[in-house]
Design an enzyme around this catalytic site. Structure first.
Site, PDB file in Angstrom:
ATOM      1  CG  ASP A  93      -3.163  10.168   9.326  1.00  0.00           C
ATOM      2  OD1 ASP A  93      -4.231  10.267   9.247  1.00  0.00           O
ATOM      3  OD2 ASP A  93      -2.308   9.661   7.882  1.00  0.00           O
ATOM      4  N   GLY A 108       0.632   5.393   1.554  1.00  0.00           N
ATOM      5  CA  GLY A 108       0.549   6.527   2.523  1.00  0.00           C
ATOM      6  C   GLY A 108       0.769   7.298   2.436  1.00  0.00           C
ATOM      7  N   GLY A 109       0.375   8.415   3.010  1.00  0.00           N
ATOM      8  CA  GLY A 109       0.959   9.703   2.923  1.00  0.00           C
ATOM      9  C   GLY A 109       2.371   9.877   3.603  1.00  0.00           C
ATOM     10  CG  PHE A 110       3.922   9.608   7.017  1.00  0.00           C
ATOM     11  CD1 PHE A 110       4.297  10.542   7.331  1.00  0.00           C
ATOM     12  CD2 PHE A 110       2.721   8.964   7.747  1.00  0.00           C
ATOM     13  CE1 PHE A 110       3.284  11.669   8.776  1.00  0.00           C
ATOM     14  CE2 PHE A 110       2.177   9.392   8.411  1.00  0.00           C
ATOM     15  CZ  PHE A 110       2.260  10.698   9.125  1.00  0.00           C
ATOM     16  N   GLY A 111       4.402   7.501   2.929  1.00  0.00           N
ATOM     17  CA  GLY A 111       5.339   6.091   2.374  1.00  0.00           C
ATOM     18  C   GLY A 111       5.010   5.311   1.760  1.00  0.00           C
ATOM     19  N   GLY A 120       1.426  -0.838   0.064  1.00  0.00           N
ATOM     20  CA  GLY A 120      -0.658  -0.141   0.147  1.00  0.00           C
ATOM     21  C   GLY A 120       1.192   1.572  -0.241  1.00  0.00           C
ATOM     22  CB  VAL A 126       3.666  -0.861   3.410  1.00  0.00           C
ATOM     23  CG1 VAL A 126       3.832  -1.357   4.378  1.00  0.00           C
ATOM     24  CG2 VAL A 126       3.744   1.131   4.069  1.00  0.00           C
TER      25      VAL A 126
END
Ligand SMILES: *[C@@H]1O[C@H](CO)[C@@H](O)[C@H](O)[C@H]1NC(C)=O
Ligand SMILES: *[C@@H]1O[C@H](CO)[C@@H](O)[C@H](O)[C@H]1NC(C)=O
Ligand SMILES: *[C@@H]1O[C@H](CO)[C@@H](O)[C@H](O)[C@H]1NC(C)=O
Ligand SMILES: *[C@@H]1O[C@H](CO)[C@@H](O)[C@H](O)[C@H]1NC(C)=O
Ligand SMILES: *[C@@H]1O[C@H](CO)[C@@H](O)[C@H](O)[C@H]1NC(C)=O
Ligand SMILES: *[C@@H]1O[C@H](CO)[C@@H](O)[C@H](O)[C@H]1NC(C)=O
Ligand SMILES: *[C@@H]1O[C@H](CO)[C@@H](O)[C@H](O)[C@H]1NC(C)=O
Ligand SMILES: *[C@@H]1O[C@H](CO)[C@@H](O)[C@H](O)[C@H]1NC(C)=O
Ligand SMILES: *[C@@H]1O[C@H](CO)[C@@H](O)[C@H](O)[C@H]1NC(C)=O
Ligand SMILES: *[C@@H]1O[C@H](CO)[C@@H](O)[C@H](O)[C@H]1NC(C)=O
Length: 817
Positions: free
Chosen positions: A631, A515-518, A513, A520
């Site tokens: 979050d 997300g906002g942080f990077g 996946g 996975v």
């Protein structure tokens, strides 16, 4: 202390036998070992207890709690030898505990000296647990009561504090040990010097201080709450200073106890699980230790780079060598020894602190805030001031004229405090904060370049030893709360190639996946273990050492409802976090899906809600780091093989957001639709903003709807508004996910909806804390009515916002009022 030698005044043999199941004892009656007084509502009993035959005590315990829980003891240090003890009212009208064999008294109330009318004296065990001695058989005039002589337990409706007229001081003293109710070494007692404060003593040394009363609660107990479960009554007038806890819902059994190892614990009886569960405890951390950092300093647990002690503005360490070696106990001193007076001094504000010991401070309850500042400025020996009452704005005035001791920094809550500084400190400070801001901007601008430079200079990869200690089973409270012992994580150095091999060089096939942080990725280590690797986007602006420190700290957070962080990797400008792998992926894949959704019946969903709540509570309250997630959302809740929820990304706010001790940020991290209004609009975050997100998440779990999936073009409605509309029309069950069919009990679902609506209240003060949420989920208590949530969310895309100016966000929200 007891009158062993005193002769028997009553003839034991003449006493009328005691008849059972009564709550009173009158003049000619006696209660012998084995008999019980039972309060009228069957809440408490009075009788003899004690395991060793030579040591029997007269005490009061709960009638309905199977494990005998003693809340009061008469003859603490004077056990009766064997079962020959009797309780009676003697010819002077006092309650007396006698050894029928030796005819000496083991304990006696010294309340009365009546010689004539002693036969009208009556004692009654009230349903509150209070043993009361009345002067008359009509029970109007109280001569003595056990509530005035607490032992180690404070029960609801019991006062602690000081009666100024009589000098009576009601305080708690610990037991000597689990089986010995004798006076132990810990004492929790109120003192009135300066302003009233409560101190925890070990023998004669202070070990903790509640701080002064702010109008809401004690300055050093910001989590103290007047709502939902307790109603507090604080009195500070000419006759007394006292605090009384009431319980709003009489069916809740709750007590506060000072235990043998010197901790104050508030416990509630969990009927369904038949055990006492910890609701609150103090002291909690090193900054609670009285004067941990010496004079003129601030104790701040969030100060991770250095150590927890820092000098107040305008002050420097007294002994710099000790300070350098992280012993803050000697405190700080003024930077320039020259006395500053009327030379353009001013004040620095410390926000969210427990204000210093007020023992030598002065208070004027009627003085206004501005006057207070002037008063302090005028007097050269005034070192600081603060408001005395913050329950309705700032009012009242406390001024300090000497050392400032025992200040503690909180992330939010508590109160503001104003330290006197010289004119040059004032000038220096504002210059510093400007250049600090500039520096931050530069770091953000060249963030990626800096990260690369730092990474080249030290490339390493860390995997934290996975062999962690098993849950400490003997600690039932900790294991109930899902906590795992915070053993220091061992760190071993690893190679980056391990990660690239495991993820097949970050192949798309392994991508789980984004997300906002990077991104996975799934990875397989050679020993067969499956891991999840989060490859962070390069914008954190955090240095390598800082990052490593953070990861080590976060890896120590262990709770069964948090995803376990196994380690990290920093190399070639990249930062990666390695987690345990969750085979069932994330919650959003289930609740928002028509087929998968039916796999989660109500029982499972309810368990998931519980688990998330406990995980968040741990982050807020029980872990040393006090993390605000920022979050919380369905895609950040992962599910393990048995569908237990595990919160992920819980350290990201720290790693990316930096300073957790600031309650305002101009970099909003989060996801539309889950963000509380105060966070989205003005960047103010607190544990209450997580509570808001939790509320939205619960509503999604219950309804199976995404928070903005209602695609009615004109009146695009957020799940909160959607549920509220049904709730106010008393049709709340209409919103329940149809996939749940008949797997739920209406009252349980309604309760969850109710709690969720409380969590999404527009004003933070109206939202419960996470510990209240957990309590409300587990107990059928009365809940306050939710007010209308006043916010409408426009539907927007669901992506996390990494960094975004608050003004951009502002336009995306629309207020109804
Ligand atoms: C009653 O007074 C005696 C003598 O002053 C004292 O030793 C004892 O502790 C007192 N008892 C109580 C229950 O306060
Ligand atoms: C107590 O007992 C004595 C002796 O039996 C009796 O004379 C007296 O009336 C009794 N008093 C009360 C209040 O019952
Ligand atoms: C208690 O009573 C027993 C039997 O009468 C005696 O042996 C013992 O010494 C007594 N203990 C104390 C502490 O007085
Ligand atoms: C506290 O007092 C008890 C009893 O007087 C003594 O045994 C103990 O050593 C003392 N503890 C400390 C820390 O002084
Ligand atoms: C604090 O101020 C509020 C509002 O003025 C008042 O109701 C309350 O009694 C005050 N508390 C104390 C302890 O003075
Ligand atoms: C102080 O407060 C107590 C409890 O509310 C009350 O009983 C008492 O009369 C008050 N005293 C004064 C002087 O107001
Ligand atoms: C708390 O509320 C209960 C029920 O309304 C009431 O009986 C009790 O006196 C209150 N206690 C305090 C300390 O205010
Ligand atoms: C006292 O309470 C603390 C904090 O809850 C706990 O860690 C400790 O084990 C308790 N001590 C005893 C003797 O129960
Ligand atoms: C407290 O402040 C008020 C308002 O400034 C003032 O009138 C009063 O004299 C002060 N009281 C004391 C004891 O200083
Ligand atoms: C300053 O305040 C202290 C404490 O109240 C007092 O003793 C001293 O006289 C004051 N000094 C002046 C110059 O007012």
């Amino acid at each position: 202390m007891c009158q062993k030698k005193e002769l028997l005044i009553v003839f034991v043999s003449f006493l009328v036998p005691f008849c059972t199941s009564t709550d009173t004892i009158s003049f000619n009656q006696s209660l012998k070992d084995g008999d019980l007084l039972i309060s009228s509502g069957k809440s408490f009993v009075l009788g003899f207890f004690g395991n060793s035959p030579g040591k029997r005590y007269l005490g009061i315990w709960y009638k309905n709690v199977p494990e005998q829980t003693v809340v009061w003891v008469a003859n603490r240090d004077n056990p009766v030898n064997g079962t020959s003890g009797i309780l009676t009212i003697d010819s002077t009208g006092n309650l007396v505990l006698l050894d029928a064999k030796t005819k000496v008294s083991a304990w006696r109330t010294n309340a009365s000296s009546a010689r004539k009318r002693a036969d009208s004296y009556t004692a009654k065990l009230r349903d509150s647990g209070n043993l009361v001695l009345f002067q008359d058989s009509k029970m109007d005039v109280i001569k003595w009561q056990s509530f005035d002589h607490p032992t180690n337990t404070l029960l609801p409706s019991m006062k602690y504090g000081i009666d100024k007229r009589t000098g009576l001081n009601r305080f708690l003293t610990s037991w000597k040990s689990l089986n010995d109710p004798g006076m132990g070494e810990y004492r929790y007692t109120m003192e009135l010097n300066g302003t009233p404060q409560v101190f925890l003593y070990k023998n004669s040394s202070r070990i903790w201080r509640t701080g002064s009363w702010t109008g809401h609660g004690w300055s050093g107990v910001p989590e103290m709450s007047q709502r939902f479960i307790f109603n507090l009554s604080y009195v500070d007038n000419d006759t007394e200073v006292s605090l009384t806890y009431g319980i709003r819902d009489a069916s809740i059994i709750s007590r506060m106890v000072l235990n043998e190892s010197g901790f104050l614990n508030r416990l509630t009886w969990q009927e369904s699980e038949q055990k006492w569960v910890q609701f609150w405890s103090a002291p909690k951390d090193p900054c609670d230790n009285y004067e941990h950092c010496g004079a003129f300093s601030n104790c701040n647990l969030f100060n991770l780079v250095e150590f927890e002690c820092s000098c107040l503005p305008g002050y420097k360490p007294k002994l710099s060598r000790q300070w350098y070696l992280r012993d803050g106990s000697h405190g700080c001193m003024r930077k320039k020894d020259k006395k500053v007076c009327n030379k353009g001094e001013g004040f620095f504000t410390l926000s969210h602190v427990k204000i210093p010991d007020t023992g030598a401070a002065q208070m004027n309850k009627s003085m206004g805030f501005k006057e207070c500042e002037e008063l302090c400025l005028k007097n050269c020996s005034c070192t600081a001031y603060a408001s005395a009452n913050i329950s309705a704005g700032e009012s009242g005035c406390i001024t300090w004229y000497g050392e400032l001791r025992d200040i503690k920094q909180y992330a939010n809550g508590a109160q503001d405090f104003y330290v006197r500084v010289s004119a040059s400190d004032l000038a220096q400070r504002s210059k510093n904060s400007n250049s600090h801001n500039r520096k931050r901007m530069i770091v953000i601008l060249v963030g990626s370049a800096a990260a690369i430079i730092l990474a080249i200079s030290s490339a390493y990869c860390v995997v934290i030893n996975q062999k962690r200690n098993d849950r400490n089973r003997s600690n039932s409270l900790a294991s109930y709360a899902g906590m795992v012992e915070n053993k220091p994580a061992e760190i071993s150095i690893f190679d980056l190639s391990t990660i690239t091999d495991a993820t097949d060089n970050f192949s798309d096939a392994n991508k789980l996946g984004e997300g906002g942080f990077g991104r996975v990725y799934r990875g397989h280590l050679t020993d067969g273990q499956v891991i999840a690797v989060k490859r962070l986007s390069v914008t954190s602006g955090q240095g390598t050492e800082e990052f490593k420190n953070e990861v080590t700290l976060i890896a120590r957070l262990q709770h069964r409802n948090l995803v376990r962080l196994l380690g990290c990797c920093v190399q070639r400008g990249e930062k990666m976090l390695v987690y345990e792998y969750m085979p069932n992926k994330s919650l959003d894949r289930f609740i928002f899906d028509k087929t998968e959704g039916s796999l989660l019946d109500w029982g499972k969903r309810f368990e998931i809600i519980h688990g998330i709540a406990r995980g968040v509570l741990y982050l807020h309250q029980d872990s040393r780091l006090r993390i605000i997630h920022r979050d919380l959302k369905a895609s950040n809740i992962l599910l393990d093989a048995s569908m237990q929820p595990k919160i992920s990304d819980f350290g990201m706010a720290r790693i990316f957001g930096g300073n957790q001790s600031e309650a305002n940020t101009n970099r909003v991290v989060g996801t539309y639709g889950y963000m509380s209004p105060e966070y989205a609009m003005v960047g103010h975050f607190s544990t209450k903003s997580d509570v808001f997100s939790f509320g939205v998440l619960c509503l999604e779990i219950i309804t199976g709807r995404k928070n903005s999936s209602h695609n009615d073009q004109e009146k695009s409605q957020h799940v909160v508004g959607y549920v509220w509309d049904s709730w106010k029309d008393e049709k709340a069950l209409d919103v329940v996910d149809p996939l749940l069919r008949d797997s739920y009990e209406a009252c349980e679902v309604l309760r969850c909806i109710h709690i969720s609506l409380l969590c999404v209240q527009p004003f933070t003060n109206d939202r419960p804390t996470m510990s209240e949420v957990v309590f409300m989920l587990c107990n059928e208590t009365n809940l306050p009515s939710p007010k209308q949530p006043n916010l409408i969310f426009r539907s927007e895309n669901q992506n996390s916002v990494n960094e975004m100016s608050t003004s951009t966000l502002y336009g995306r929200y629309q207020y109804l009022f």
